[in-house]
Design an enzyme around this catalytic site. Structure first.
Site, short mmCIF file in Angstrom:
data_model
loop_
_atom_site.label_atom_id
_atom_site.label_comp_id
_atom_site.label_asym_id
_atom_site.label_seq_id
_atom_site.Cartn_x
_atom_site.Cartn_y
_atom_site.Cartn_z
N HIS A 267 0.84 -1.21 0.00
CA HIS A 267 0.00 0.00 0.00
C HIS A 267 0.88 1.26 0.00
CE1 HIS A 267 -3.68 2.32 1.06
NE2 HIS A 267 -2.78 3.13 1.60
N GLU A 268 1.79 1.33 0.96
CA GLU A 268 2.64 2.52 1.04
C GLU A 268 3.54 2.62 -0.19
OE1 GLU A 268 1.68 4.62 3.07
OE2 GLU A 268 0.52 3.31 4.39
N GLU A 298 -4.64 7.71 -3.24
CA GLU A 298 -5.11 6.43 -2.69
C GLU A 298 -5.36 5.42 -3.81
OE1 GLU A 298 -4.80 6.17 0.43
OE2 GLU A 298 -5.90 4.38 0.98
ZN ZN Z 1 -3.13 5.22 1.74
#
Ligand code: ZN
Length: 504
Positions: A267-268, A298
């Site tokens: 995710h990061e 995102e």
């Molecule tokens: Zn995020």
């Protein structure tokens, strides 16, 4: 745009200075979260506040305002540069519309509201948090009034401007509502299949050091440039794009649950790949070197975490490597078992623990309620009841207490009203972009299965990253995918997975 001393070059110089100072502050923040000893906290707060003030003064000076006006009248500027000026104007207006007294009151109230929220959540005692939430809502209304409601819109739209420029609550509702009703039905079908317990296999305990080495292997394999970034450990994972050539990621490890760190790292990394793909060196401190919005940011993290990292093709490549680097257990499992394990759908009370499919229901709930609170259609006193009844409708579960209900998130106590929709926007944009990328490159899965992620990253660099803030999110989506954002791609993706994993 020939001479060195045009208004535009002067403006760019001032923006670069503000951006440079901002990087210093970001580095101080990163250090505070990673390595700073706790004894440094008071001085660090003073340092950060001083630099934040300096950045604010530079970005809101009368000189910057004059130069923006001059540039707006400069017909010689090419279109790209005009987009840069348009976004500088937007930032300048947002920063100068709030009186310092209101900014100060929001900051000091939020500090106290967060303390009250922590205790209230721990004790599941909504009554003690209620006056603070009333105060935060009142301040949010004042903030929205200062920003001004866009024509034909509502005050919530003004708050959205900080996180998702150009987004409108009524438009979000049109996308979120059909998404939620289809997802509720899908989740009910998945639950009725009775397969979740069997699919949720339990991996063995894995040393944090092995998880860390595997995380670094994933980063380099997927195209994250470790010469321009690093991965460290923190209590709350994040990505900080410090400046040109320096993107910091963090994750956290639990030995009994490798998936938390692995998917957290992916995710990061998605955020980090976006940061590394922005033209930051040439555009340091300028909008054209920055991310468009939280929703688009995102979309990049969710794409790598979910659409790539939870795919069968990913596991075809990752399984032997995980077996070698983390635990021989992976080699004893079939790719299908690992794929299913990563895609278990199970309704739960807590948003941050939610799976890919139920996550968006958590967001629709928060978006609906905070919008009604801001409008005054719902009073703060009515919030727990409204939360619990809507939760039951969406998830088919009865909320046992406010700790697992309306008190679970930090956002409302720290003035982040209008922030929640960006999470679902991320999922929606990710699915729509990915569907387009896949149509353009039909062999993506074959490539992933070989550990070749470069075609996807190249596509993201060309279509999304390199533009910075040249386009607004909605406009970028139409340019890249040929249509406005809708729930179709995300629903096709989630239904396709449910069919494969659950046979529903
Ligand atoms: Zn995020």
């Amino acid at each position: 745009m020939s001479s060195e001393n045009t208004s535009y070059t002067q403006l760019r110089t001032l923006m670069r200075e503000a951006g440079t100072l901002g990087s210093v502050n970001a580095l101080l923040a990163w250090d505070q979260e990673t390595f700073m000893p706790s004894g440094g906290a008071d001085a660090r707060a003073e340092q950060r506040s001083m630099i934040a003030t300096m950045v604010h003064e530079r970005r809101t000076s009368a000189r910057v305002g004059e130069l923006i006006v001059a540039c707006e009248h400069d017909a010689s500027l090419p279109e790209t540069e005009r987009a840069n000026v348009r976004e500088m104007r937007r930032d300048y207006d947002l920063l100068t519309k709030l009186p310092a007294s209101l900014v100060g009151e929001i900051a000091s109230t939020a500090t106290k509201a967060q303390e009250a929220w922590k205790d209230a959540r721990q004790n599941s005692d909504f009554a003690t948090f209620r006056p603070w939430l009333e105060k935060m809502m009142e301040l949010a209304r004042q903030k929205a009034a200062c920003y001004g409601t866009p024509a034909g819109g509502e005050p919530y739209d003004a708050l959205l401007e900080e996180y998702e420029p150009g987004a409108r609550a009524a438009e979000l509702e049109k996308v979120f509502t059909p998404l939620a009703s289809e997802l509720s039905a899908l989740i009910a079908k998945i639950g009725a299949s009775g397969k979740t317990e069997r699919l949720a296999i339990k991996p063995p305990s894995i040393d944090a050091s092995k998880q860390h080495a595997f995380g670094q292997f994933l980063l380099t394999s997927m195209g994250f440039d470790m010469n321009s970034g690093r991965l460290d450990t923190t209590a709350h994972p994040f990505c900080e794009g410090l400046g040109p050539g320096d993107t910091r990621l963090t994750t956290r490890y639990r030995e009994d649950e490798f998936g938390g760190a692995m998917y957290g790292t992916l995710h990061e990394m998605g955020h980090g790949l976006y940061e590394q793909g922005l033209p930051k060196m040439e555009r340091y401190g300028e909008p054209l070197g920055e991310a468009i919005s939280l929703g688009i940011h995102e979309s990049q993290s969710r794409m790598w975490e979910n659409l790539v990292g939870r795919s069968r093709a990913f596991w075809m490549w990752a399984q032997p490597n995980a077996s070698k680097m983390m635990s021989a257990w992976f080699g004893t499992q079939s790719v299908d078992a690992l794929y299913s394990m990563s895609n278990v759908v199970k309704p739960s009370y807590i948003r941050v623990e939610a799976d890919e499919a139920t996550y968006n229901l958590h967001i629709l709930l928060r978006f609906t309620l905070e919008r009604a609170l801001l409008k005054g259609d719902l009073s703060v006193a009515e919030l727990p009841g409204a939360w619990n009844s809507m939760f039951e409708t969406l998830f088919g579960l009865r909320v046992p207490d406010d700790r697992r209900g309306c008190l679970q998130d930090v956002h409302w106590s720290c003035a982040l009203i209008g922030y929640f929709p960006t999470y679902s926007l991320g999922n929606l944009y990710a699915a729509q972009f990915f569907e387009t990328a896949r149509a353009a490159m039909p062999d993506l899965d074959v490539r992933f299965a070989r550990g070749d992620f470069a075609p996807l990253l190249g596509w993201l660099r060309t279509n999304i990253h390199q533009h910075g803030r040249r386009y607004r999110a909605g406009e970028l989506c139409e340019r890249v995918t040929g249509k406005k954002l809708d729930s179709g791609a995300l629903l096709r993706y989630l239904k396709g997975k449910a069919a494969e994993v659950y046979g529903v």
